[in-house]
Design a protein around this motif. Structure first.
Motif, mmCIF file in Angstrom:
data_model
loop_
_atom_site.group_PDB
_atom_site.id
_atom_site.type_symbol
_atom_site.label_atom_id
_atom_site.label_comp_id
_atom_site.label_asym_id
_atom_site.label_seq_id
_atom_site.Cartn_x
_atom_site.Cartn_y
_atom_site.Cartn_z
ATOM 1 N N SER A 224 0.394 -0.662 0.051
ATOM 2 C CA SER A 224 0.129 -0.094 0.119
ATOM 3 C C SER A 224 1.058 1.145 -0.129
ATOM 4 N N GLU A 227 2.230 2.180 -3.082
ATOM 5 C CA GLU A 227 1.881 2.284 -4.507
ATOM 6 C C GLU A 227 1.204 4.438 -4.367
ATOM 7 N N VAL A 228 0.854 4.470 -2.803
ATOM 8 C CA VAL A 228 0.576 5.861 -3.030
ATOM 9 C C VAL A 228 2.090 6.364 -2.157
ATOM 10 N N GLY A 230 3.993 6.094 -5.368
ATOM 11 C CA GLY A 230 4.040 7.162 -6.772
ATOM 12 C C GLY A 230 2.711 8.446 -7.190
ATOM 13 N N GLU A 231 2.238 8.243 -6.042
ATOM 14 C CA GLU A 231 1.264 9.369 -6.443
ATOM 15 C C GLU A 231 1.496 10.629 -6.572
ATOM 16 N N ASP A 232 1.118 11.275 -7.578
ATOM 17 C CA ASP A 232 1.367 12.688 -7.791
ATOM 18 C C ASP A 232 1.306 13.429 -6.802
ATOM 19 N N TYR A 233 0.129 13.240 -5.354
ATOM 20 C CA TYR A 233 0.134 14.344 -4.826
ATOM 21 C C TYR A 233 1.061 13.795 -3.465
ATOM 22 N N ARG A 235 4.707 13.294 -4.659
ATOM 23 C CA ARG A 235 4.823 14.037 -5.103
ATOM 24 C C ARG A 235 5.422 15.286 -4.812
ATOM 25 N N HIS A 251 -0.085 12.584 4.286
ATOM 26 C CA HIS A 251 -0.097 12.372 2.584
ATOM 27 C C HIS A 251 -0.167 10.306 2.474
ATOM 28 N N ASN A 255 -3.314 7.566 3.726
ATOM 29 C CA ASN A 255 -3.651 6.845 2.900
ATOM 30 C C ASN A 255 -3.682 5.705 2.483
#
Length: 335
Positions: A224, A227-228, A230-233, A235, A251, A255
């Motif tokens: 999990s 996966e998180v 790699g999210e745009d938010y 970065r 963040h 999540n």
């Protein structure tokens, strides 16, 4: 939020209804009928007649089912014929529940305290030697049968080196009983030697029982968080110059926790429903041990209680998981 909780409670009521129907049908299908199964071989004609009247066996099936629900709601399941002969089946459940709760809570604390931080660290250092080592450890935790690990721990640390007690929940210290939770009772009565003894008896069973929940929670946390990350938010948050602590807490983990919470809930329900093999190996005297004895001796009165109680525990745990979902992610309330 209130509508969300009410909707979930109604769904859980439906689950309990279906399970109660299954248990009722199971009782009717037992060899010799419901009365013979509950009273056992020592039943007299008088007790058989009295129980048949109480169950309404001469009445339509739907009336029998309603009487069954009424008895279940009042905790009237009959008398134990195998686990504790002559004792009310519901009292058997109540007397065994504290041991299983103590053991399950200890195992879950060990699993959660170790698995979530290690899962996060493993994801942050993915493909590093540390990550590979932790993944191997988690695979061992899943692959090794709990009863085999329990036997190894017992033989090496109890029998060979005498570091921990071989079996039981507490030494014979004449401790005062208040709640039947031995650790808590020692604290309430200030008999700290009793609490220490109970904790010492908890170590090996809880470590053995924690291996599978640890491995599952660790792997879910790692996947999990990966996966998180790699999210745009995430970065974007890092590019804005937020501290690592804020990015991690606000963040990443917030999540990533949803699937982890689900996993913890399911594992908790499984532990509380009865750690049969672990309790048998260490003679812990909880629900799991009672379940095994009830099956061996065909104690159907106790089996009824334990089956319905296990389902009830699962239902309550899942309700709490759903509510925690809504707290962590408010969008869940509108789905």
């Amino acid at each position: 939020m209130a509508r969300f909780i009410i909707r979930r409670i109604l769904q859980m009521v439906g689950v309990v209804f279906i399970l109660s129907l299954l248990v009722f049908l199971w009782l009717r299908s037992l060899p010799g009928g419901t009365v013979s199964a509950i009273l056992g071989e020592r039943a007299t004609p008088a007790t058989r007649a009295a129980l048949s009247q109480a169950f309404g066996l001469d009445q339509p099936v739907w009336v029998q089912y309603l009487k069954f629900l009424q008895r279940a709601a009042q905790g009237e399941f009959g008398v134990s014929t195998g686990v504790l002969p002559g004792t009310d089946a519901f009292d058997v459940f109540l007397s065994r529940l504290p041991a299983t709760v103590e053991l399950s809570v200890a195992a879950l604390v060990i699993a959660v305290v170790l698995a979530i931080p290690l899962g996060y660290v493993s994801a942050k250092r993915a493909n590093s030697p540390l990550d590979s080592g932790l993944v191997i450890v988690s695979l061992i935790g899943v692959a090794v049968p709990v009863f085999f690990l329990a036997f190894l721990l017992k033989y090496q640390l109890s029998v060979e080196h005498h570091l921990f007690p071989v079996s039981g929940r507490q030494d014979n210290l004449g401790c005062t009983r208040v709640t039947n939770f031995f650790v808590l009772d020692g604290l309430l009565t200030r008999e700290l030697d009793c609490s220490a003894s109970a904790l010492k008896h908890l170590v090996l069973p809880s470590v053995a029982l924690a291996t599978i929940p640890f491995a599952v929670i660790y792997r879910i946390t790692r996947a999990s968080v990966l996966e998180v990350l790699g999210e745009d938010y995430v970065r974007t948050a890092e590019s804005k110059g937020l501290t690592a602590r804020v990015v991690r807490g606000r963040h990443v983990m917030r999540n990533a926790l949803l699937p982890v919470v689900t996993t913890i809930g399911l594992q908790t329900g499984g532990l509380l429903a009865g750690a049969v093999l672990t309790e048998r190996v260490f003679g812990f005297g909880g629900i799991g041990d009672a379940l095994a004895v009830a099956f061996e001796r065909r104690d159907y009165a106790v089996l009824q209680v334990l089956i319905l109680a296990a389902a009830g525990i699962y239902v309550i745990i899942n309700l709490l998981v759903d509510i925690s979902y809504a707290v962590i992610d408010p969008r869940v309330r509108t789905r």
